[in-house]
Scaffold this motif. Structure first.
Motif, short mmCIF file in Angstrom:
data_model
loop_
_atom_site.label_atom_id
_atom_site.label_comp_id
_atom_site.label_asym_id
_atom_site.label_seq_id
_atom_site.Cartn_x
_atom_site.Cartn_y
_atom_site.Cartn_z
N ALA A 150 35.46 32.10 33.16
CA ALA A 150 35.94 32.98 34.24
C ALA A 150 37.38 32.64 34.60
O ALA A 150 37.94 31.62 34.18
CB ALA A 150 35.02 32.85 35.46
N VAL A 184 40.14 33.21 38.17
CA VAL A 184 40.39 33.67 39.53
C VAL A 184 41.88 33.94 39.68
O VAL A 184 42.69 33.02 39.50
CB VAL A 184 39.92 32.65 40.58
CG1 VAL A 184 40.28 33.13 41.99
CG2 VAL A 184 38.41 32.42 40.46
N ILE A 237 30.34 30.31 41.18
CA ILE A 237 31.76 30.35 40.85
C ILE A 237 32.57 30.27 42.14
O ILE A 237 32.46 31.16 43.00
CB ILE A 237 32.11 31.64 40.09
CG1 ILE A 237 31.26 31.78 38.83
CG2 ILE A 237 33.60 31.66 39.73
CD1 ILE A 237 31.48 33.08 38.07
N THR A 246 35.58 30.71 44.64
CA THR A 246 36.71 31.65 44.74
C THR A 246 37.86 31.06 45.56
O THR A 246 38.90 31.70 45.72
CB THR A 246 36.25 32.97 45.37
OG1 THR A 246 35.62 32.72 46.64
CG2 THR A 246 35.28 33.68 44.44
N LYS A 252 40.79 38.24 42.89
CA LYS A 252 40.38 39.00 41.71
C LYS A 252 39.66 38.06 40.75
O LYS A 252 40.26 37.11 40.26
CB LYS A 252 41.60 39.63 41.04
CG LYS A 252 42.28 40.72 41.87
CD LYS A 252 43.40 41.35 41.09
CE LYS A 252 44.10 42.42 41.93
NZ LYS A 252 43.19 43.53 42.26
N LEU A 253 38.37 38.31 40.54
CA LEU A 253 37.54 37.47 39.69
C LEU A 253 37.31 38.20 38.37
O LEU A 253 36.81 39.33 38.36
CB LEU A 253 36.20 37.17 40.37
CG LEU A 253 35.16 36.40 39.53
CD1 LEU A 253 35.67 35.00 39.18
CD2 LEU A 253 33.82 36.32 40.27
N LYS A 254 37.66 37.54 37.28
CA LYS A 254 37.47 38.13 35.95
C LYS A 254 36.50 37.26 35.15
O LYS A 254 36.72 36.06 35.00
CB LYS A 254 38.80 38.25 35.22
CG LYS A 254 38.70 38.91 33.85
CD LYS A 254 40.06 39.08 33.20
CE LYS A 254 39.94 39.80 31.85
NZ LYS A 254 41.25 39.97 31.19
#
Length: 451
Positions: free
Chosen positions: A295, A297, A323, A325, A369-371
């Protein structure tokens, strides 16, 4: 008189010989062999029904004390008796050794003497000897040469002494039981050797990782030389093929055998029923899992977090992770996945479903923005070494051959020429009707020749 020649010493030696003969007779008893064979079958079935090589918590969960399975089978009974590793327990190996001893004693005291007796030439010299045969007759034949020729044409090996002929065929049928016993001894020896020198291990390895065999579940006392020390395995990739309805079709592992310097020694793609074999060790594809998720951030570096299996009380398999953030770990989201097809569920801090996400998608959550980049699968491998397998396979091949040989009838025919009468009779150990027909055919052929 010397000590060795004293009456007491002679009596003691005679008693020892008698005791030894009685022991051999007892060990070679067919009833004992049947009991041992049944015991081997029963304990082998128990080793198939009861899961082998599992952890203690597994047996505690599946075989509780209350209620006990069948009223007596609990996890404590299983561990005390060694039913969690039946095939390597001292008592199971002892039964195999005792059964092998019984087979050996039976072969030496019964099968070899029977073969030796079958190979002897037995000539009948008196007409009354034919009376004990179930099949015998008298012929008007004045020349044994025609009889000898007819028997040879029927496949018999003939021996003649003066006016008497002894003929036999199918002596391979007497060799068959010896071959069967030898095959069973090879199988037992292979099983014992495998139990003493083999090992069983398991590994759950993420794709892209390397490992050496070390998670040994079960190992024989002489297994250390079989455990790889100067090479290991690299999981280049793990993936799953799914059917159109979303169920698993097949899962694959791309494996490389590497030495301690990282050089590839062998490469193979494995799947269920298509293992990797190297150095006497076999790697089977048995399981799979989700090891981690990658992931990002905002614009942070891509990081990888491990995923753990969650308890669903038997309602499928789910892996999850948390996860963060924020850098101080004060906020974060939960990520759940049930397979490697890509769809994941994201839950907020209150435990509410926030969104479904696939690899490459970006979520706006908690002000960041979490990918989610990708899921990392892990392959479940069962690792096994059993040096006794070649002996077991060879024994089974020899066993089939011995069984076929045993079905060959051992037939014997005697002929005696006395004055103008010719006496002919015979016997066989099986296929009596077929032998009767053959003997009648021989008689008809001889009478036709005479006329």
């Amino acid at each position: 008189m010397t000590i060795s020649d004293s009456p007491q010493t002679t009596e003691n030696l005679s008693s020892l010989k008698q005791a030894w003969r009685q022991l051999i007779k007892t060990v070679a008893d067919l009833r004992l062999a049947i009991v041992l064979l049944l015991a081997i079958a029963v304990f082998s079935i128990s080793g198939t029904v009861i899961e082998q090589g599992e952890s203690i918590p597994f047996y505690q969960e599946n075989y509780p004390e209350d209620p006990a399975l069948f009223g007596f089978l609990t996890w404590k009974v299983i561990l005390i008796l060694g039913l969690n590793h039946v095939y390597t327990t001292w008592w199971f190996l002892s039964i195999l050794v005792l059964f092998g001893t019984s087979l050996t004693a039976c072969t030496l005291t019964r099968q070899f003497p029977a073969l030796k007796a079958a190979r002897k030439w037995k000539f009948y010299q008196k007409p009354r000897q034919f009376q004990k045969l179930a099949l015998s007759t008298q012929l008007n034949v004045d020349n044994l040469a025609s009889v000898n020729e007819t028997l040879q044409q029927k496949g018999y090996k003939t021996f003649q002494e003066n006016q008497s002929i002894y003929a036999r065929k199918g002596i391979i049928g007497r060799i068959g039981p010896i071959v069967v016993h030898a095959a069973m001894l090879i199988i037992l020896g292979g099983a014992i050797w495998g139990a003493l020198t083999g090992f069983l291990a398991q590994a759950m390895v993420p794709g892209g990782s390397e490992f050496k065999v070390n998670n040994i579940i079960e190992a024989g006392p002489l297994s250390q030389p079989q455990i790889p020390q100067n090479w290991g395995i690299r999981v280049n990739r793990f993936w799953i093929d799914y059917t159109p309805d979303g169920t698993i079709d097949q899962f694959y592992s791309d494996l490389s055998v590497i030495n301690n310097d990282g050089e590839e020694l062998k490469h193979k793609k494995i799947y269920v029923n298509e293992p990797l074999r190297y150095g006497g060790v076999t790697f089977y594809q048995t399981d799979w899992g989700i090891a981690a998720v990658q992931a990002q951030v905002n614009n942070s570096p891509i990081f990888q977090l491990p995923m753990a299996p969650l308890n669903t009380n038997g309602n499928g398999r789910i892996w999850g992770t948390w996860i963060p953030t924020k850098t101080d770990l004060s906020e974060g989201v939960s990520l759940l996945a049930k397979d490697l097809q890509g769809t994941m569920m994201v839950y907020d801090q209150q435990g509410d479903l926030y969104s479904a996400v696939r690899p490459g998608m970006i979520l706006d959550i908690n002000g960041v923005k979490l990918k989610i980049h990708q899921l990392i699968g892990s392959t479940g491998l069962q690792i096994k070494a059993d040096p006794g397998i070649p002996f077991v396979y060879a024994g089974f091949g020899l066993l089939m051959m011995g069984v076929i040989m045993s079905y060959v009838s051992h037939s014997q025919i005697w002929v005696l020429q006395e004055d103008e009468r010719c006496y002919l009779g015979g016997k066989t150990n099986r296929s009596q009707v077929t032998f009767e027909r053959e003997l009648l055919g021989i008689i008809d052929s001889l009478e036709t020749t005479k006329s």
